[in-house]
Structures are given as structure tokens and as C-alpha cells.
Scaffold this motif. Structure first.
Motif, PDB file in Angstrom:
ATOM      1  N   GLN A 559       0.836  -1.196   0.000  1.00  0.00           N
ATOM      2  CA  GLN A 559       0.000   0.000   0.000  1.00  0.00           C
ATOM      3  C   GLN A 559       0.877   1.254   0.000  1.00  0.00           C
ATOM      4  O   GLN A 559       1.762   1.412   0.838  1.00  0.00           O
ATOM      5  CB  GLN A 559      -0.916   0.012   1.221  1.00  0.00           C
ATOM      6  CG  GLN A 559      -1.851  -1.176   1.303  1.00  0.00           C
ATOM      7  CD  GLN A 559      -2.815  -1.240   0.130  1.00  0.00           C
ATOM      8  OE1 GLN A 559      -3.423  -0.236  -0.251  1.00  0.00           O
ATOM      9  NE2 GLN A 559      -2.948  -2.427  -0.448  1.00  0.00           N
ATOM     10  N   GLU A 560       0.599   2.169  -0.940  1.00  0.00           N
ATOM     11  CA  GLU A 560       1.327   3.425  -0.998  1.00  0.00           C
ATOM     12  C   GLU A 560       0.744   4.416   0.007  1.00  0.00           C
ATOM     13  O   GLU A 560      -0.470   4.551   0.135  1.00  0.00           O
ATOM     14  CB  GLU A 560       1.246   4.041  -2.399  1.00  0.00           C
ATOM     15  CG  GLU A 560       1.952   3.240  -3.474  1.00  0.00           C
ATOM     16  CD  GLU A 560       1.879   3.926  -4.831  1.00  0.00           C
ATOM     17  OE1 GLU A 560       1.700   5.166  -4.857  1.00  0.00           O
ATOM     18  OE2 GLU A 560       1.985   3.235  -5.853  1.00  0.00           O
ATOM     19  N   LYS A 561       1.630   5.120   0.701  1.00  0.00           N
ATOM     20  CA  LYS A 561       1.206   6.154   1.637  1.00  0.00           C
ATOM     21  C   LYS A 561       1.342   7.530   0.986  1.00  0.00           C
ATOM     22  O   LYS A 561       1.691   7.652  -0.179  1.00  0.00           O
ATOM     23  CB  LYS A 561       2.039   6.066   2.917  1.00  0.00           C
ATOM     24  CG  LYS A 561       1.956   4.705   3.604  1.00  0.00           C
ATOM     25  CD  LYS A 561       0.527   4.319   3.952  1.00  0.00           C
ATOM     26  CE  LYS A 561       0.444   2.963   4.615  1.00  0.00           C
ATOM     27  NZ  LYS A 561      -0.946   2.557   4.941  1.00  0.00           N
ATOM     28  N   THR A 562       1.057   8.580   1.743  1.00  0.00           N
ATOM     29  CA  THR A 562       1.032   9.930   1.201  1.00  0.00           C
ATOM     30  C   THR A 562       2.391  10.325   0.626  1.00  0.00           C
ATOM     31  O   THR A 562       3.404  10.214   1.319  1.00  0.00           O
ATOM     32  CB  THR A 562       0.636  10.935   2.299  1.00  0.00           C
ATOM     33  OG1 THR A 562      -0.608  10.545   2.862  1.00  0.00           O
ATOM     34  CG2 THR A 562       0.524  12.340   1.727  1.00  0.00           C
ATOM     35  N   PRO A 563       2.441  10.802  -0.619  1.00  0.00           N
ATOM     36  CA  PRO A 563       3.712  11.246  -1.196  1.00  0.00           C
ATOM     37  C   PRO A 563       4.276  12.436  -0.428  1.00  0.00           C
ATOM     38  O   PRO A 563       3.552  13.191   0.232  1.00  0.00           O
ATOM     39  CB  PRO A 563       3.339  11.642  -2.627  1.00  0.00           C
ATOM     40  CG  PRO A 563       2.045  10.954  -2.880  1.00  0.00           C
ATOM     41  CD  PRO A 563       1.331  10.900  -1.576  1.00  0.00           C
ATOM     42  N   ALA A 564       5.570  12.636  -0.521  1.00  0.00           N
ATOM     43  CA  ALA A 564       6.244  13.732   0.154  1.00  0.00           C
ATOM     44  C   ALA A 564       7.389  14.220  -0.709  1.00  0.00           C
ATOM     45  O   ALA A 564       7.688  13.644  -1.760  1.00  0.00           O
ATOM     46  CB  ALA A 564       6.751  13.269   1.517  1.00  0.00           C
ATOM     47  N   LEU A 565       8.019  15.292  -0.283  1.00  0.00           N
ATOM     48  CA  LEU A 565       9.184  15.793  -1.006  1.00  0.00           C
ATOM     49  C   LEU A 565      10.428  14.982  -0.676  1.00  0.00           C
ATOM     50  O   LEU A 565      11.338  14.865  -1.475  1.00  0.00           O
ATOM     51  CB  LEU A 565       9.420  17.267  -0.648  1.00  0.00           C
ATOM     52  CG  LEU A 565       8.258  18.218  -0.955  1.00  0.00           C
ATOM     53  CD1 LEU A 565       8.593  19.631  -0.493  1.00  0.00           C
ATOM     54  CD2 LEU A 565       7.922  18.203  -2.434  1.00  0.00           C
ATOM     55  N   ASP A 566      10.456  14.419   0.539  1.00  0.00           N
ATOM     56  CA  ASP A 566      11.565  13.571   0.962  1.00  0.00           C
ATOM     57  C   ASP A 566      11.084  12.738   2.147  1.00  0.00           C
ATOM     58  O   ASP A 566      10.149  13.133   2.859  1.00  0.00           O
ATOM     59  CB  ASP A 566      12.772  14.419   1.365  1.00  0.00           C
ATOM     60  CG  ASP A 566      14.079  13.629   1.338  1.00  0.00           C
ATOM     61  OD1 ASP A 566      14.023  12.414   1.083  1.00  0.00           O
ATOM     62  OD2 ASP A 566      15.148  14.227   1.577  1.00  0.00           O
ATOM     63  N   ILE A 567      11.720  11.595   2.352  1.00  0.00           N
ATOM     64  CA  ILE A 567      11.345  10.693   3.442  1.00  0.00           C
ATOM     65  C   ILE A 567      12.619  10.099   4.031  1.00  0.00           C
ATOM     66  O   ILE A 567      13.490   9.616   3.293  1.00  0.00           O
ATOM     67  CB  ILE A 567      10.410   9.569   2.954  1.00  0.00           C
ATOM     68  CG1 ILE A 567       9.057  10.142   2.530  1.00  0.00           C
ATOM     69  CG2 ILE A 567      10.219   8.503   4.033  1.00  0.00           C
ATOM     70  CD1 ILE A 567       8.145   9.140   1.848  1.00  0.00           C
ATOM     71  N   VAL A 568      12.728  10.102   5.361  1.00  0.00           N
ATOM     72  CA  VAL A 568      13.894   9.533   6.042  1.00  0.00           C
ATOM     73  C   VAL A 568      13.452   8.801   7.303  1.00  0.00           C
ATOM     74  O   VAL A 568      12.330   8.943   7.760  1.00  0.00           O
ATOM     75  CB  VAL A 568      14.929  10.628   6.418  1.00  0.00           C
ATOM     76  CG1 VAL A 568      15.479  11.304   5.189  1.00  0.00           C
ATOM     77  CG2 VAL A 568      14.308  11.657   7.366  1.00  0.00           C
ATOM     78  N   GLN A 569      14.369   8.023   7.861  1.00  0.00           N
ATOM     79  CA  GLN A 569      14.223   7.361   9.160  1.00  0.00           C
ATOM     80  C   GLN A 569      13.027   6.389   9.220  1.00  0.00           C
ATOM     81  O   GLN A 569      12.358   6.272  10.239  1.00  0.00           O
ATOM     82  CB  GLN A 569      14.112   8.397  10.289  1.00  0.00           C
ATOM     83  CG  GLN A 569      15.324   9.284  10.412  1.00  0.00           C
ATOM     84  CD  GLN A 569      15.260  10.241  11.582  1.00  0.00           C
ATOM     85  OE1 GLN A 569      14.636   9.958  12.602  1.00  0.00           O
ATOM     86  NE2 GLN A 569      15.913  11.392  11.444  1.00  0.00           N
ATOM     87  N   LEU A 570      12.788   5.665   8.153  1.00  0.00           N
ATOM     88  CA  LEU A 570      11.709   4.675   8.139  1.00  0.00           C
ATOM     89  C   LEU A 570      12.012   3.580   9.158  1.00  0.00           C
ATOM     90  O   LEU A 570      13.063   2.942   9.111  1.00  0.00           O
ATOM     91  CB  LEU A 570      11.589   4.081   6.732  1.00  0.00           C
ATOM     92  CG  LEU A 570      10.403   3.172   6.441  1.00  0.00           C
ATOM     93  CD1 LEU A 570       9.099   3.967   6.501  1.00  0.00           C
ATOM     94  CD2 LEU A 570      10.558   2.525   5.063  1.00  0.00           C
ATOM     95  N   THR A 571      11.084   3.341  10.101  1.00  0.00           N
ATOM     96  CA  THR A 571      11.354   2.426  11.217  1.00  0.00           C
ATOM     97  C   THR A 571      10.079   1.716  11.658  1.00  0.00           C
ATOM     98  O   THR A 571       9.057   2.354  11.893  1.00  0.00           O
ATOM     99  CB  THR A 571      11.929   3.194  12.425  1.00  0.00           C
ATOM    100  OG1 THR A 571      13.029   3.998  12.002  1.00  0.00           O
ATOM    101  CG2 THR A 571      12.380   2.234  13.512  1.00  0.00           C
ATOM    102  N   PHE A 572      10.151   0.379  11.814  1.00  0.00           N
ATOM    103  CA  PHE A 572       9.046  -0.401  12.366  1.00  0.00           C
ATOM    104  C   PHE A 572       9.123  -0.391  13.898  1.00  0.00           C
ATOM    105  O   PHE A 572      10.214  -0.343  14.479  1.00  0.00           O
ATOM    106  CB  PHE A 572       9.118  -1.855  11.899  1.00  0.00           C
ATOM    107  CG  PHE A 572       8.451  -2.124  10.586  1.00  0.00           C
ATOM    108  CD1 PHE A 572       7.061  -2.107  10.472  1.00  0.00           C
ATOM    109  CD2 PHE A 572       9.212  -2.422   9.458  1.00  0.00           C
ATOM    110  CE1 PHE A 572       6.441  -2.379   9.267  1.00  0.00           C
ATOM    111  CE2 PHE A 572       8.598  -2.690   8.244  1.00  0.00           C
ATOM    112  CZ  PHE A 572       7.203  -2.668   8.145  1.00  0.00           C
TER     113      PHE A 572
END
Length: 647
Positions: A559-572
Motif C-alpha cells: 500500500q502506498e502512503k502519502t507522497p512527500a518531497l523527501d522521506i527519512v528514518q523509516l522504522t518499524f
């Protein structure tokens, strides 16, 4: 045949429509008004002891060459200017692999692992993937109705100071920051650690922080040669002590933070200082060769022109190894890097006598060879060691515990690696114009190229995968079986799940990149961030960052989430029920958990910071307003029934 799943609706969407969506969302959220600042690049520390030799000519000391490194997510055509890096770097094709016309060699891989009998073709692998996907269909986020977010000011620069943005860093646990500020048009500099301001100097170098995070050292210079090294605490200043140190080699901590190693120059001779004790002069040291045991209780380095060493071997005293402050045997030459075993009980290095090269284990030399390629590799359980050596007949062989492994003879080796369970030993062999993986002496099929560093093993050591190229097509080879042919494979994207049952990689086909999970291809993207690809801790969920129309977005459970200009620190979260990240929107950076936005907006994340889950429903990180000179720790709590902000 690879099926193109790229939907027409995605082809026709425009960047403007994506931007309109983002702006609309931003209007609905609470807004802070900091001045935005781009991400700063983290300087790359030097690699101590990499490929150096002491008491030896460069030609004789040079180990076997290797192909271009297998670099995660980097594009060979991209600028190397990292002053404002984009996390969604363009994916790179596997031209990083081995060129049959190149004389270089790849790295090594491990074990001839048993392929499940049910997996006989890519089709059946896909069927197994569908079965796993059905099994984990109920794995998803636990919905919550509120997220309490609290911001605490942890550091503020003096009003008359200017922050050097390139020095901003978070502490190891991402709950504090440190940086350098300048005063008076840059005439004086000072270190800031949290709310502590250090003394002013003409120049500031460092800092060096132990893994424990409870201490910090840095260099301050009053003049060109007048350096002193200072120790600070996270929240309080400690008495500085002066040291004639060489700022070219930053101090190094032991893992437990109990030992500080620094190269000092009392007079004309460089020496190693361990805490407050300075070691004797044994000759001209090689600081680059310094190596420390995993437990930090042992250390070693090489010196040349030794004068105080033990008896020479073969009449040579051109080099020797100093370990724990004591001189070892003198050899004609010492080749580095050197190595300690994982349990810190064994030490190995390569040395030359007048008769040839030897592998020295715990100060005991092994059999003579015409050449040995360092480093000597220990098994994860520390019970075995292996190295690559060339015999007098010019043939290279793998040597395990000082015994040659049959079936490893080749014109060249690319490296050696043990499996995580220490049960298997693998190497890359070059024969003619092709490369093969050999595991426990059994040779796997030959390829035109094998991706350097692409080999991975599952956590339990029972499965393996690597990237290989034949006739211009790249294949992910899983447990000895080729998967579908691709234009390219994304370096650094290969992953096994924590339970070792699932496997994912990113492949390029028809110009687009897809994550392929258990043989099933996900939706296509213009690029995918290799470093972001991750399984939840329970192995049930997969997440990564993909880019379409220039805008990255988180993808979790397809599932795609909301687009952004940049994304960092993806963590479960530890239980895998929540996924958190920082997203840059037109109005600023914000925390998002399961696509639910936080209430605050920030100027920028801190380059080396990370989101840390303190529990399944509580997390924290640190963020910056660099132009305002303010830094905050952010704490957030998710709860299905709502929760008051905890001060």
C-alpha cells in the motif's frame, strides 16, 4: 517472460497533481514556521588499517584487486556532491559486477545450502510467495485514534554564534545533539554538546564518541601545533587535559567506552597513548594499521624498522606487530589489515619472511606461500580461520585452518566468507573469463560477472542469495536457483526476513524498478531506496520508499502512503504493528506514524539521527532548526483511546 504491471493511470498522472495533494494535506495540519534547511551530509570516517603494509614495497604488499564496490542505491552517473543528498537516489544497474576483461576480482560468498524440494522453478517460487503472502494477509497496523507529540528543547546556540551546519550530529541513541559554533567572523570556534558550551579555540576537530554515548572527546587548537584534547560529558563540562596529539588520527574508543586510544607526538616520535598511559617506542608506527578486538580489551598495530622487538624470523626486522603494548616477532614485512576473532580470543595477520608469506595466528606462523591476500577471516563462532593464498605454481587456493580446501583452485580469488552459523565457507573463483561461487569446495555455475558484496545469508545460515550476470542479463540467485532475468538489480536491496523464510530484492525491468517479494513483483517505481527496504521484526510486513513522478512515498504491505518531497528514518515498531518516518512536506518536516501526521513542523532532520521506539507505542527522535540555532527531542505516543501528553 516478465510481465509489465505498470498501470496506465500511473503513467498519466502529473507531478502537479501530486503537489496539489501534498499542499492540500499541509493546509489541514498544524503549522510551525521555521526556515527550512536541507539535509547535511555526514562525513565519512577513515577506514583504519585498510590495505596498508609496513616494511614492504607497494607492489609486494598489494593484495588482490577487486571490482568497484557494490554501493547501495548509488547511481554511477550522479554527482558526488552530498551537501544536500536526496534519500531517493537513482537506482544503479549492476554494471558494478565483474567485467570478464577486467583483471580485478569480486568478494566471496558462503555455503552450498539445500534447496527446498518444492522449489523447482521460478513459477513455484512465486506460488510459495503467494502462499506466504496469504499467510501474512492479516499482518497490518493496529489502528490508533490519537498520537500525542511532545517537543523538548535540548540545545540552543548562543545568540552571537553561528552554527556550522556540516557538524550537526545526533548522539548514538538520538536523544541529544552536538555541533560546532563560530564567533567573531569565524575567529574562534567552540563545541556544543546539548546544553554544554565548550571553551573557544582557533580550530576544533572531532568529536569522538564511544558506543556507550556517556563520554566525548574532541581536539581544540590554539595555534597550528598547539593542540589539546578535551573530554566533555553529555550535560556537564569536565576538566580538560592537555595532550600533544596528532589531529590527523582522531581518537578511538573501545566498545565499552573504558579505553581511549590516541596517537600522540611527545617530541619527534609518534606513540600510542591508552587512556593516560603512553606505550614505549618500538619503531615507526602505522596508525592506519591500528585494530581493536570486539570487546575492546586488546589492540594491535604494525611498526617498521623495529629495534626493540623479539627475535627475527628469517633474519628480517623490517616490520613487526605490537599487541597490547608488547612487541611481537620481527619479520621482513607486515601486510595489513589485521584481524581479531569475534570472541576476541584470537589474533591474525599476514607477514613475509625471506622464504615467502605466512599467515600468523596467535603469534604462530603457518605454511609458506608465494603470496597471501589479507585479511585473514575468522568464522562467526571464532573456531576457524581462512585465507586466500597463491602457491608456487601460481594457482590460488583457499586455506582453512592452515589446510588447503580442495575445489578452490583458481586463477584468482575474490574473497572469503563464512556463513553466519559458521557451517560453510565460500569463495569467488575466476577460471578463464568467468566467475563462480564455490561453497565448501563445491563449485556453483559460472557467470560472466557476480555482484561484489551482493551475497547475503539468512539469519539462521540455511539460505543464501547473490546477484549474477550472464549475457547482459542480471539474475537474483536464491538457494542456487536463478530467478527471473532483469535489466539490472539494485545494489544493497537483497534481504532475508528475520525468520529466514522470506526473501526480497529490487529489480529493473522495462525501465522501472520493482520490489520482488518471495517471487511476486510489486508495483513499479522510477526508483526505490535500497537502504529503506526492511522487514518488520516479526517478518510479517515489508516496507520501503519508492519514487513516482519525482515524489517519494512509503510503501508498506503493497500500500502506498502519502507522497512527500523527501522521506527519512523509516522504522518499524518492535511488535511490527506501527511504521514511523519523517516526511518533508511543503510546509516543513513532520513525523508520521502509519500515515497519520504529527502536530509539529520542523526545519530539518539531523543526518545521522534515527527514530527510536522506546516501546511498541512510544518513540523519539531529534530534529533541528539550524538557522534559529535550536534543537528538539520529539517524543510521541500512540493510543487507541487517546492519551495526555507526558511531560
Amino acid at each position: 517472460m516478465y510481465v509489465d504491471f505498470f498501470p496506465r493511470s500511473i503513467r498519466t498522472r502529473t507531478i502537479m497533481s501530486r503537489m496539489a495533494t501534498i499542499i492540500g494535506i499541509g493546509i489541514c495540519l498544524l503549522l510551525l514556521t521555521p526556515q527550512a534547511l536541507g539535509q547535511m551530509a555526514e562525513p565519512q570516517p577513515p577506514a583504519p588499517g585498510a590495505g596498508t603494509s609496513v616494511g614492504i614495497s607497494a607492489a609486494a604488499a598489494t593484495p588482490q584487486s577487486s571490482p568497484q564496490d557494490f554501493v547501495p542505491g548509488m547511481n554511477a552517473g550522479m554527482s558526488t556532491d552530498m551537501t544536500a543528498p536526496d534519500i531517493m537516489m537513482e537506482a544503479e544497474s549492476f554494471t558494478l559486477g565483474l567485467d570478464p576483461t577486467d583483471t580485478s576480482s569480486p568478494t566471496i560468498a558462503p555455503a552450498d545450502l539445500v534447496l527446498p524440494k518444492s522449489v523447482e522453478s521460478y513459477l513455484e517460487i512465486g506460488e510459495i510467495g503467494q502462499s506466504l503472502e496469504n499467510e501474512f494477509a492479516d499482518a497490518g497496523p493496529v489502528e490508533f485514534t490519537s498520537m500525542a507529540e511532545h517537543a523538548e528543547l535540548i540545545s540552543e546556540a548562543p545568540d552571537d554564534a553561528v552554527i556550522d551546519a556540516s557538524t550537526i550530529r545526533a548522539t548514538a541513541d538520538s536523544d541529544d545533539v552536538h555541533y560546532v559554533v563560530s564567533f567573531g567572523m569565524g575567529n574562534s570556534l567552540a563545541m556544543v554538546v546539548g546544553d554544554w558550551l565548550g571553551p573557544r579555540f582557533k580550530k576544533v576537530l572531532g568529536p569522538s564518541v564511544p558506543p556507550t554515548g556517556d563520554r566525548m572527546f574532541y581536539y581544540g587548537a590554539h595555534s597550528v601545533r598547539d593542540y589539546e584534547m578535551l573530554q566533555v560529558g553529555q550535560r556537564s563540562r569536565r576538566k580538560p587535559f592537555h595532550l600533544e596529539a596528532d589531529p590527523s588520527f582522531p581518537p578511538v574508543y573501545s566498545p565499552d567506552g573504558k579505553y581511549l586510544f590516541a596517537w600522540v607526538i611527545p617530541g619527534k616520535n609518534m606513540r600510542l597513548q591508552v587512556n593516560s598511559e603512553t606505550e614505549p617506542i618500538f619503531g615507526k608506527p602505522s596508525p592506519e594499521s591500528f585494530v581493536m578486538s570486539p570487546d575492546g580489551r586488546q589492540w594491535a598495530y604494525a611498526v617498521q624498522d623495529s629495534t626493540n622487538g623479539g627475535p627475527g624470523i628469517g633474519g628480517g626486522n623490517g616490520g613487526m606487530v605490537v599487541r597490547n603494548g608488547k612487541a611481537g616477532l620481527a619479520y621482513n614485512m607486515i601486510s595489513t589489515p589485521m584481524s581479531f576473532s569475534p570472541n576476541s580470543q584470537h589474533f591474525a595477520h599476514v607477514a613475509a619472511t625471506i622464504h615467502g608469506w605466512v599467515a600468523v595466528i596467535n603469534d604462530k606462523p603457518g605454511p609458506q606461500y608465494s603470496q597471501i591476500s589479507p585479511p585473514i577471516v575468522f568464522s562467526p563462532d571464532s573456531q576457524h580461520f581462512a585465507y586466500s593464498a597463491r602457491r608456487e605454481d601460481g594457482v590460488w587456493v583457499v586455506v582453512l585452518d592452515h589446510k588447503e580446501v580442495p575445489g578452490t583452485e583458481a586463477l584468482r580469488h575474490g574473497g572469503i566468507e563464512f556463513s553466519p552459523n559458521s557451517a560453510h565457507l565460500a569463495a569467488y573463483l575466476k577460471k578463464g573469463n568467468t566467475w563462480s561461487l564455490t561453497i565448501d569446495g563445491q563449485i556453483h555455475p559460472a557467470y560472466d560477472a557476480i555482484g561484489k558484496g551482493s551475497l547475503i545469508f539468512s539469519k539462521d545460515g540455511t539460505r543464501h542469495a547473490y546477484a549474477a550476470m550472464r549475457d547482459g542479463q542480471w539474475y537474483a540467485v536464491l538457494d542456487g536457483k536463478e530467478l527471473d532475468a532483469n535489466e539490472a538489480l539494485l545494489a544493497g536491496s537483497f534481504r532475508f526476513s528475520p525468520d529466514s523464510r522470506r526473501f526480497v530484492y529490487v529489480a529493473k525491468h522495462n525501465g522501472y524498478w520493482r520490489a520482488v517479494l518471495d517471487g511476486l513483483a510489486h508495483a513499479p517505481f522510477q526508483s526505490i531506496d535500497a537502504a529503506s527496504v526492511q522487514f518488520s521484526h516479526d517478518s510479517r510486513r515489508l516496507a520501503y520508499v519508492g519514487k513516482l513522478e519525482g515524489l517519494p512515498r512509503v510503501v508498506v504491505d503493497r500500500q502506498e502512503k502519502t507522497p512527500a518531497l523527501d522521506i527519512v528514518q523509516l522504522t518499524f515498531s518492535p511488535d511490527g504493528h506501527h511504521l514511523a518516518w519523517l516526511a518533508e512536506m511543503p510546509e516543513g518536516w513532520m513525523l508520521q506514524v502509519d500515515d497519520i501526521p504529527g502536530q509539529y513542523r520542523y526545519a530539518s532532520p539531523i543526518p545521522n539521527a534515527k527514530i527510536v521506539f522506546d516501546s511498541d507505542t512510544q518513540l523519539h527522535t531529534v530534529v533541528a532548526f539550524p538557522q534559529e540555532g535550536r534543537f528538539f527531542r520529539i517524543d510521541a505516543t500512540m493510543n487507541a483511546t487517546g492519551i495526555a501528553i507526558a511531560e
